[in-house]
Design a protein around this motif. Structure first.
Motif, PDB file in Angstrom:
ATOM      1  N   ASN A  52      72.866  74.055 -74.292  1.00 30.27           N
ATOM      2  CA  ASN A  52      74.342  74.187 -73.876  1.00 30.27           C
ATOM      3  C   ASN A  52      74.940  72.665 -73.356  1.00 30.27           C
ATOM      4  O   ASN A  52      75.891  72.425 -74.033  1.00 30.27           O
ATOM      5  N   ARG A  53      74.285  71.950 -72.629  1.00 28.69           N
ATOM      6  CA  ARG A  53      74.936  70.860 -72.191  1.00 28.69           C
ATOM      7  C   ARG A  53      75.180  69.908 -73.705  1.00 28.69           C
ATOM      8  O   ARG A  53      76.099  69.456 -73.769  1.00 28.69           O
ATOM      9  N   ARG A  54      73.835  69.852 -74.539  1.00 27.57           N
ATOM     10  CA  ARG A  54      74.050  68.894 -75.341  1.00 27.57           C
ATOM     11  C   ARG A  54      75.259  69.494 -76.552  1.00 27.57           C
ATOM     12  O   ARG A  54      75.989  68.774 -77.097  1.00 27.57           O
ATOM     13  N   LEU A  55      75.503  70.822 -76.686  1.00 28.95           N
ATOM     14  CA  LEU A  55      76.723  71.413 -77.644  1.00 28.95           C
ATOM     15  C   LEU A  55      77.809  71.110 -76.873  1.00 28.95           C
ATOM     16  O   LEU A  55      78.678  70.260 -77.604  1.00 28.95           O
ATOM     17  N   LEU A  56      78.187  71.088 -75.517  1.00 30.26           N
ATOM     18  CA  LEU A  56      79.243  70.905 -75.179  1.00 30.26           C
ATOM     19  C   LEU A  56      79.795  69.667 -74.709  1.00 30.26           C
ATOM     20  O   LEU A  56      80.849  69.395 -74.605  1.00 30.26           O
ATOM     21  N   GLU A  57      78.730  68.665 -74.701  1.00 34.56           N
ATOM     22  CA  GLU A  57      79.142  67.182 -74.440  1.00 34.56           C
ATOM     23  C   GLU A  57      79.947  66.770 -75.649  1.00 34.56           C
ATOM     24  O   GLU A  57      80.465  65.605 -75.477  1.00 34.56           O
ATOM     25  N   GLN A  58      79.954  67.384 -76.752  1.00 33.01           N
ATOM     26  CA  GLN A  58      80.853  67.081 -77.908  1.00 33.01           C
ATOM     27  C   GLN A  58      82.480  67.245 -77.661  1.00 33.01           C
ATOM     28  O   GLN A  58      83.158  66.774 -78.389  1.00 33.01           O
ATOM     29  N   LEU A  59      82.705  68.040 -76.396  1.00 32.53           N
ATOM     30  CA  LEU A  59      84.090  68.166 -75.964  1.00 32.53           C
ATOM     31  C   LEU A  59      84.605  67.619 -75.010  1.00 32.53           C
ATOM     32  O   LEU A  59      83.553  67.472 -73.833  1.00 32.53           O
ATOM     33  N   SER A  60      85.691  67.231 -74.703  1.00 30.82           N
ATOM     34  CA  SER A  60      86.230  66.724 -73.182  1.00 30.82           C
ATOM     35  C   SER A  60      86.407  68.010 -72.468  1.00 30.82           C
ATOM     36  O   SER A  60      86.263  69.141 -72.930  1.00 30.82           O
ATOM     37  N   LYS A  61      86.666  67.773 -70.918  1.00 28.84           N
ATOM     38  CA  LYS A  61      86.992  68.884 -70.199  1.00 28.84           C
ATOM     39  C   LYS A  61      87.920  69.743 -70.590  1.00 28.84           C
ATOM     40  O   LYS A  61      88.043  71.180 -70.565  1.00 28.84           O
ATOM     41  N   ASP A  62      89.042  69.098 -71.034  1.00 24.90           N
ATOM     42  CA  ASP A  62      90.257  69.795 -71.506  1.00 24.90           C
ATOM     43  C   ASP A  62      89.937  70.562 -72.537  1.00 24.90           C
ATOM     44  O   ASP A  62      90.638  71.987 -72.708  1.00 24.90           O
ATOM     45  N   GLU A  63      89.373  69.946 -73.669  1.00 25.46           N
ATOM     46  CA  GLU A  63      89.092  70.776 -74.941  1.00 25.46           C
ATOM     47  C   GLU A  63      88.107  71.877 -74.599  1.00 25.46           C
ATOM     48  O   GLU A  63      88.180  72.901 -75.232  1.00 25.46           O
ATOM     49  N   LEU A  64      87.089  71.728 -73.704  1.00 26.73           N
ATOM     50  CA  LEU A  64      86.155  72.732 -73.208  1.00 26.73           C
ATOM     51  C   LEU A  64      87.283  74.029 -72.775  1.00 26.73           C
ATOM     52  O   LEU A  64      86.896  75.274 -73.141  1.00 26.73           O
ATOM     53  N   LYS A  65      87.935  73.503 -71.724  1.00 25.67           N
ATOM     54  CA  LYS A  65      88.681  74.778 -71.199  1.00 25.67           C
ATOM     55  C   LYS A  65      89.566  75.600 -72.166  1.00 25.67           C
ATOM     56  O   LYS A  65      89.689  76.620 -72.143  1.00 25.67           O
ATOM     57  N   VAL A  66      90.348  74.716 -72.900  1.00 24.76           N
ATOM     58  CA  VAL A  66      91.097  75.349 -74.147  1.00 24.76           C
ATOM     59  C   VAL A  66      90.179  76.209 -74.976  1.00 24.76           C
ATOM     60  O   VAL A  66      90.346  77.344 -75.289  1.00 24.76           O
ATOM     61  N   LEU A  67      89.088  75.859 -75.619  1.00 19.78           N
ATOM     62  CA  LEU A  67      88.226  76.422 -76.196  1.00 19.78           C
ATOM     63  C   LEU A  67      87.773  77.836 -75.501  1.00 19.78           C
ATOM     64  O   LEU A  67      87.918  78.926 -76.228  1.00 19.78           O
ATOM     65  N   LEU A  68      87.327  77.692 -74.477  1.00 19.84           N
ATOM     66  CA  LEU A  68      86.729  78.814 -73.455  1.00 19.84           C
ATOM     67  C   LEU A  68      88.147  79.846 -73.196  1.00 19.84           C
ATOM     68  O   LEU A  68      87.664  81.288 -73.723  1.00 19.84           O
ATOM     69  N   ASP A  69      89.151  79.445 -73.197  1.00 18.79           N
ATOM     70  CA  ASP A  69      90.172  80.284 -72.954  1.00 18.79           C
ATOM     71  C   ASP A  69      90.397  80.936 -74.528  1.00 18.79           C
ATOM     72  O   ASP A  69      90.865  82.289 -74.438  1.00 18.79           O
ATOM     73  N   GLN A  70      90.462  80.375 -75.413  1.00 19.08           N
ATOM     74  CA  GLN A  70      90.750  80.997 -76.852  1.00 19.08           C
ATOM     75  C   GLN A  70      89.464  81.765 -77.164  1.00 19.08           C
ATOM     76  O   GLN A  70      89.925  82.780 -77.709  1.00 19.08           O
ATOM     77  N   ILE A  71      88.287  81.494 -76.893  1.00 17.64           N
ATOM     78  CA  ILE A  71      87.222  82.475 -77.028  1.00 17.64           C
ATOM     79  C   ILE A  71      87.456  83.684 -76.279  1.00 17.64           C
ATOM     80  O   ILE A  71      87.341  84.833 -76.873  1.00 17.64           O
ATOM     81  N   ASP A  72      87.903  83.540 -75.186  1.00 16.82           N
ATOM     82  CA  ASP A  72      88.154  84.869 -74.390  1.00 16.82           C
ATOM     83  C   ASP A  72      89.291  85.643 -74.898  1.00 16.82           C
ATOM     84  O   ASP A  72      89.013  86.903 -75.065  1.00 16.82           O
ATOM     85  N   ARG A  73      90.404  85.067 -75.341  1.00 15.57           N
ATOM     86  CA  ARG A  73      91.251  85.791 -76.049  1.00 15.57           C
ATOM     87  C   ARG A  73      91.091  86.452 -77.308  1.00 15.57           C
ATOM     88  O   ARG A  73      91.227  87.757 -77.593  1.00 15.57           O
ATOM     89  N   LEU A  74      90.190  85.428 -77.960  1.00  9.99           N
ATOM     90  CA  LEU A  74      89.559  86.232 -79.285  1.00  9.99           C
ATOM     91  C   LEU A  74      88.720  87.367 -79.009  1.00  9.99           C
ATOM     92  O   LEU A  74      88.592  88.369 -79.855  1.00  9.99           O
ATOM     93  N   THR A  75      87.720  87.157 -78.130  1.00 10.71           N
ATOM     94  CA  THR A  75      86.927  88.249 -77.498  1.00 10.71           C
ATOM     95  C   THR A  75      87.876  89.689 -77.216  1.00 10.71           C
ATOM     96  O   THR A  75      87.357  90.831 -77.712  1.00 10.71           O
ATOM     97  N   ASP A  76      88.732  89.332 -76.375  1.00 13.43           N
ATOM     98  CA  ASP A  76      89.429  90.682 -76.177  1.00 13.43           C
ATOM     99  C   ASP A  76      90.219  91.279 -77.319  1.00 13.43           C
ATOM    100  O   ASP A  76      90.092  92.296 -77.524  1.00 13.43           O
ATOM    101  N   ALA A  77      90.844  90.343 -78.246  1.00 14.32           N
ATOM    102  CA  ALA A  77      91.223  90.989 -79.496  1.00 14.32           C
ATOM    103  C   ALA A  77      90.356  91.869 -80.364  1.00 14.32           C
ATOM    104  O   ALA A  77      90.405  92.652 -80.898  1.00 14.32           O
ATOM    105  N   ALA A  78      88.905  91.027 -80.571  1.00 11.94           N
ATOM    106  CA  ALA A  78      88.028  91.661 -81.172  1.00 11.94           C
ATOM    107  C   ALA A  78      87.274  92.924 -80.636  1.00 11.94           C
ATOM    108  O   ALA A  78      87.210  93.991 -81.124  1.00 11.94           O
ATOM    109  N   ALA A  79      87.497  93.065 -79.199  1.00 15.25           N
ATOM    110  CA  ALA A  79      86.904  94.271 -78.623  1.00 15.25           C
ATOM    111  C   ALA A  79      88.111  95.372 -78.756  1.00 15.25           C
ATOM    112  O   ALA A  79      87.792  96.416 -79.060  1.00 15.25           O
TER     113      ALA A  79
END
Length: 171
Positions: A134-161
């Motif tokens: 997980n660390r190796r994967l996420l080190e590809q992103l900045s903190k801001d990019e990670l926050k945006v990505l996780l927020d977007q994943i949550d939104r997409l997960t809600d939509a998929a549900a």
């Protein structure tokens, strides 16, 4: 708007690359499945190397974790497989002394399973390996990019549900 008539600006690289893909493979869901499959294949190879566990076995050990004993039926639900599918893997884990089985004292028709000391050690290896991956994967992103990505994943997960619920309602 300084373009000469008849010339169009080149599409951005991502759009150009999408145009070369088959329509289904350009979809978000396909890309996420490819990512998930790559991560899963890497994880399976790692846990086989570090703990000698197959894909199903590592799923069972990870699900049993540091929890109290659980029924085989509950474990099957936790890993999304039926009881019959996991019985062979559980038998192998019991043989290797990674899992212990016992009759439920409250209901002798039910079998409970839990990790042994060796199983807990395998679980801890899995967790440490997962954290490192997980660390190796996420080190590809900045903190801001990670926050945006996780927020977007949550939104997409809600939509998929919601889409899944809609499909169930239509059936």
């Amino acid at each position: 708007m300084n373009q000469k008539p008849g010339k169009q600006a080149a599409p951005p690289p991502a759009v150009a690359a999408d145009a070369e893909l088959a329509p289904i493979t350009a979809m978000m869901s396909s890309r996420l499945i490819v990512l998930a499959n790559l991560l899963k294949r890497g994880a399976i190879l790692r846990y086989k190397r570090l703990a000698g566990l197959s894909s199903v076995e590592f799923g069972l050990v990870a699900s049993l974790g540091r929890r109290p004993p659980m029924s085989v039926i509950r474990l099957a639900e936790a890993v999304g497989m039926d009881k019959g599918q996991i019985s062979r893997a559980l038998a192998e884990l019991v043989t290797r002394k990674l899992v212990a089985k016992e009759v439920n004292p409250r209901d002798n028709r039910e079998t409970l399973v839990c990790l042994t000391k060796a199983g807990l050690a395998a679980h801890d290896t899995i967790v440490a390996g997962a954290q490192e991956r997980n660390r190796r994967l996420l080190e590809q992103l900045s903190k801001d990019e990670l926050k945006v990505l996780l927020d977007q994943i949550d939104r997409l997960t809600d939509a998929a549900a919601q889409m899944l619920a809609d499909e169930k309602d239509l059936n």
